[in-house]
Enzyme design. Structure first.
Site, PDB file in Angstrom:
ATOM      1  N   ASP A 103      19.660 -37.261  29.560  1.00  0.00           N
ATOM      2  CA  ASP A 103      18.697 -36.361  28.936  1.00  0.00           C
ATOM      3  C   ASP A 103      18.401 -35.254  29.950  1.00  0.00           C
ATOM      4  O   ASP A 103      18.793 -35.327  31.121  1.00  0.00           O
ATOM      5  CB  ASP A 103      17.427 -37.107  28.492  1.00  0.00           C
ATOM      6  CG  ASP A 103      16.675 -36.321  27.403  1.00  0.00           C
ATOM      7  OD1 ASP A 103      17.003 -35.140  27.173  1.00  0.00           O
ATOM      8  OD2 ASP A 103      15.756 -36.890  26.782  1.00  0.00           O
ATOM      9  N   TYR A 104      17.737 -34.264  29.498  1.00  0.00           N
ATOM     10  CA  TYR A 104      17.479 -33.024  30.251  1.00  0.00           C
ATOM     11  C   TYR A 104      16.888 -33.304  31.646  1.00  0.00           C
ATOM     12  O   TYR A 104      15.736 -33.724  31.748  1.00  0.00           O
ATOM     13  CB  TYR A 104      16.482 -32.227  29.417  1.00  0.00           C
ATOM     14  CG  TYR A 104      16.452 -30.742  29.604  1.00  0.00           C
ATOM     15  CD1 TYR A 104      16.882 -29.888  28.591  1.00  0.00           C
ATOM     16  CD2 TYR A 104      15.953 -30.167  30.752  1.00  0.00           C
ATOM     17  CE1 TYR A 104      16.814 -28.519  28.731  1.00  0.00           C
ATOM     18  CE2 TYR A 104      15.891 -28.801  30.904  1.00  0.00           C
ATOM     19  CZ  TYR A 104      16.320 -27.976  29.880  1.00  0.00           C
ATOM     20  OH  TYR A 104      16.245 -26.621  30.024  1.00  0.00           O
TER      21      TYR A 104
END
Ligand code: NOJ
Length: 736
Positions: free
Chosen positions: A286-287
């Site tokens: 994820d980011y």
């Protein structure tokens, strides 16, 4: 594309002798991908493991501004948040024509519930309990997104969520493992279609792996601390279902699990995903979740974080630039193996190939298709259909609804005229200008009404109350559209108090003093506490965030063009103090007894929620006969056949969701008081009846034992069939 082929041809010819070059312009086989990998420098390989955002949209800190240079130098093989056929073609040309090897980019985006035609938020879609419609919504999203130059969606979000304070409940399918797993599969099938090489299918991404929905206190990004058993029984099944449906990619979650952040969690990524489940696609972080392992206190610096994540099996780094910055050095130091890098690169190239990008990197950039597909009449009609099937009727005293067109309506509330708030927090590239608000739908359909805003959504300004009250005085009924604005749910949008903001309640109280029936239309991305509203409103319609066609769907339901059939996919608490509250809780050793002090209960609020999972009313009434089952004793290989007759005893046609629940009375691991095991959505004309049958197989009786092996244990099981999780379980079956 020409350069791509010429470069491959030249380089491949110079290094290999056994390839069939006649099919170079067709899909590549494994050997060809291997030979391409052999041509790549370590930097180019790491480039394929790197995903950067474009500057079009961001959903976190932006790290790089020079991503075009990175594409050109082969150091960024994947881009997200760039879309439209024209823009993505422009970026693709840089990759294909200006980088040394011309490897096409993969374009990702959060196409969560629609690309430009926005469908209801996923939680709302789950309330339709209609797998075909949900699959269709994902299919249309994929058709539009691919026409907009995209190859990959960061969806479906399959996190089971039992804490409505967590804003991301909006993005998932609610609290239930069975319903959530079926929907996970339906969404993957919708996005990916039957053939990834078709230009209107996208790679799907099952996220967030795993247990992100168990964030403590419902606070986003917070610690998760759950048992292995809960992981397997509650949080993993929807991921497995996505995998079984062929999902191409997985995204890790921000949280830790057993003290190890998911992005470096070998148990999750290696043992379960690659080992037990034999997953063949690639895993993306994820980011900046790899970088965040420093803040977690798991890695001493980003270099170590990169090493831990990569060695745990995380193939692609989203936006963190830690693979970009440190992977080569880690290879040079012998701390990361080139073989492992090649394996990850191959997973990614194989999926680029599966999409047909090696055949034609521009096949998803078709401006004509973009014009004809996006927001087409057909797509908007489908969005209206699923939006109205997502609406849940929570209250309807004295048949206040449906409205009649002769009644004079006071339409009140800023949410009746706020297009952006209909779209929810992940609205892709959906535009508020394409949204039909409730006010617009009322106006276009020439309803008999007057509108007043009444108040802002938040704040303390009461100056508009008077106008709303004056207009309501002249009306037969009041329709108040109230709830949350779109940023009050979704990522980084946890709320401790899950109520309608106070200013809207004050307005509601002023209107209530008129003693006219009030219909509350709720716009929100999560369950709300509605005890006072349930007592004081004549009717309550849960419309969620219904998407582009919001106003038409709401008007269809208000005026009886569509008879509401939605059922809650998540429990609505009486009070925040009950959270977590969900239907398949355990019995405990001291189940609640109001007359006994030392039992499991609160002194000040009830245990039972306001509206249970599976609940939802209709404008008609359905009668359920006594259910029956064909056997009362079974062996491990017998199936059970249940049936019940449902009759529409009211005066209008409607859908009903017939739900079958089970309880395993005694288990070596204690079992929940109820588990949804099957359901069917039926449609009945008034006066008609239908026999509804269910088959329960021995597999349905299984659960994970303490060795995390799925088994069915001999003993007694109770079953019940009804129209919500409140059903009584009155059929007993013994497994011998
Ligand atoms: C962070 C979110 O957690 C994730 O769901 C999303 O896909 C990425 N940002 C990319 O926008």
């Amino acid at each position: 594309m020409k350069k791509l082929n010429v470069i491959y041809l030249t380089l491949v010819l110079s290094l290999t002798s056994n390839l069939n070059f006649s099919c170079l312009a067709q899909s590549w086989n494994d050997e060809k991908i291997d030979s391409l990998i052999n041509l790549m420098t370590i930097e180019e390989k790491i480039g394929q493991l790197t995903l950067f955002t474009s500057d079009w949209a961001t959903t976190g800190p932006t790290i790089r501004e020079n991503y075009l240079d990175d594409i050109r130098s082969g150091k960024a093989g994947n881009i997200f948040n760039a879309h439209t056929a024209a823009y993505n073609e422009k970026l693709q040309r840089v990759a294909v024509e200006e980088s040394r090897l011309g490897i096409p980019l993969l374009f990702g985006y959060d196409v969560i519930h629609g690309y430009k035609t926005i469908f209801p938020i996923p939680l709302a879609e789950a309330a339709s309990w209609d797998l075909n419609l949900i699959e269709k919504s994902a299919r249309i999203a994929a058709e539009e997104a691919t026409a907009g130059g995209l190859h990959w969606t960061f969806a479906p979000m399959v996190d089971i969520a039992r804490d409505p304070r967590w804003g991301r409940v909006a993005e998932g399918s609610g609290e239930d493992v069975y319903l959530g797993s079926l929907i996970a599969g339906a969404r993957v099938r919708g996005f990916q279609g039957k053939d990834l090489s078709s230009p209107n299918t996208l790679l799907a991404c099952a996220k967030h792996f795993a247990a992100y929905g168990a964030a403590q206190g419902g606070r986003d990004y917070n610690t998760v601390d759950i048992s292995r058993h809960a992981l397997w029984e509650t949080y993993l099944p929807p991921f497995k279902s996505a995998l079984d449906a062929g999902v191409a990619t997985f995204m890790t979650s921000f949280n830790e699990l057993d003290g190890v952040p998911a992005s470096a969690n070998t148990y999750l990524l290696k043992e379960i995903l690659r080992g037990d489940w034999n997953f063949q696609g690639f895993v993306v972080s994820d980011y900046t979740s790899i970088n965040e392992m420093v803040a977690h206190g798991f890695a001493e610096n980003e270099r170590s974080a990169a090493m831990y994540a990569f060695n745990a099996g995380l193939d692609m780094d989203m936006q963190g630039a830690v693979y970009y910055n440190y992977l080569k050095e880690l290879v040079d130091q012998g701390r990361v193996s080139v073989n492992d890098i090649d394996t990850s690169v191959k997973r990614i190239l194989k999926l680029k190939n599966a999409l047909g990008l090696f055949d034609d990197p521009y096949r998803y950039s078709d401006i004509e298709r973009e014009k004809s597909v996006i927001l087409s009449e057909e797509n908007r009609t489908a969005a209206r259909e699923i939006a109205r099937q997502s609406v849940v009727l929570l209250e309807n005293k004295n048949n206040t609804l449906p409205l009649s067109k002769t009644e004079k309506i006071a339409l009140i509330g800023s949410l009746a005229d706020s297009p952006i708030d209909m779209l929810g927090s992940w609205h892709g590239s959906g535009q508020s200008t394409d949204v039909i608000s409730t006010l617009k739908a009322f106006t276009d359909q020439k309803m008999n009404f007057e509108y007043a805003k009444g108040s802002d959504m938040e704040g303390s300004d009461t100056s508009l109350f008077r106008e709303a009250v004056d207009k309501a005085k002249n009306a037969d009924k009041i329709v108040l559209v109230a709830g949350e604005h779109f940023n009050m749910s979704g990522e980084a949008a946890s709320r401790a108090h899950i109520r309608i903001p106070d200013i809207q309640i004050q307005l509601l109280k002023r209107l209530l003093a008129l003693h006219k029936p009030i219909i509350l239309v709720l716009i929100n991305g999560r369950p709300l506490c509605l005890e006072w509203e349930s007592e004081n409103m004549a009717a309550i319609l849960e419309a969620w965030q219904p998407g582009t066609m919001a106003g038409l769907a709401i008007t269809d339901v208000l005026y009886g063009e569509y008879n509401p059939s939605g059922k809650l996919p998540i429990t609505f608490p009486v009070d925040e103090g009950q959270i977590p509250v969900y239907y398949n809780m355990k019995n405990t050793g001291r189940p609640m007894d109001p007359d006994q002090k030392y039992t499991s209960k609160y002194l000040d609020i009830p245990n039972a929620p306001l509206y249970p999972f599976g609940y939802g009313l209709s404008y008609t009434s359905f009668q359920f006969s006594q259910p029956s089952v064909d056997k009362t004793e079974i062996n491990n290989n017998d199936s059970l056949h249940f049936s019940i007759t449902v009759s529409n005893t009211g005066s209008v046609a409607g859908h009903e969701v017939v739900q079958l629940y089970m309880r395993d009375l005694v288990g070596s691991i204690t079992r929940p008081v109820k588990e949804l095991k099957s359901f069917k959505k039926i449609y009945l004309e008034p006066g008609n009846s239908q026999k509804v049958s269910f088959t329960i197989t021995p597999d349905d009786l299984k659960f994970y034992n303490s060795d995390l092996v799925k088994i069915a244990e001999p003993g007694e099981f109770l079953f019940g069939i009804g129209n919500s999780s409140d059903v009584e379980l009155n059929l007993k079956v013994t497994l011998k």
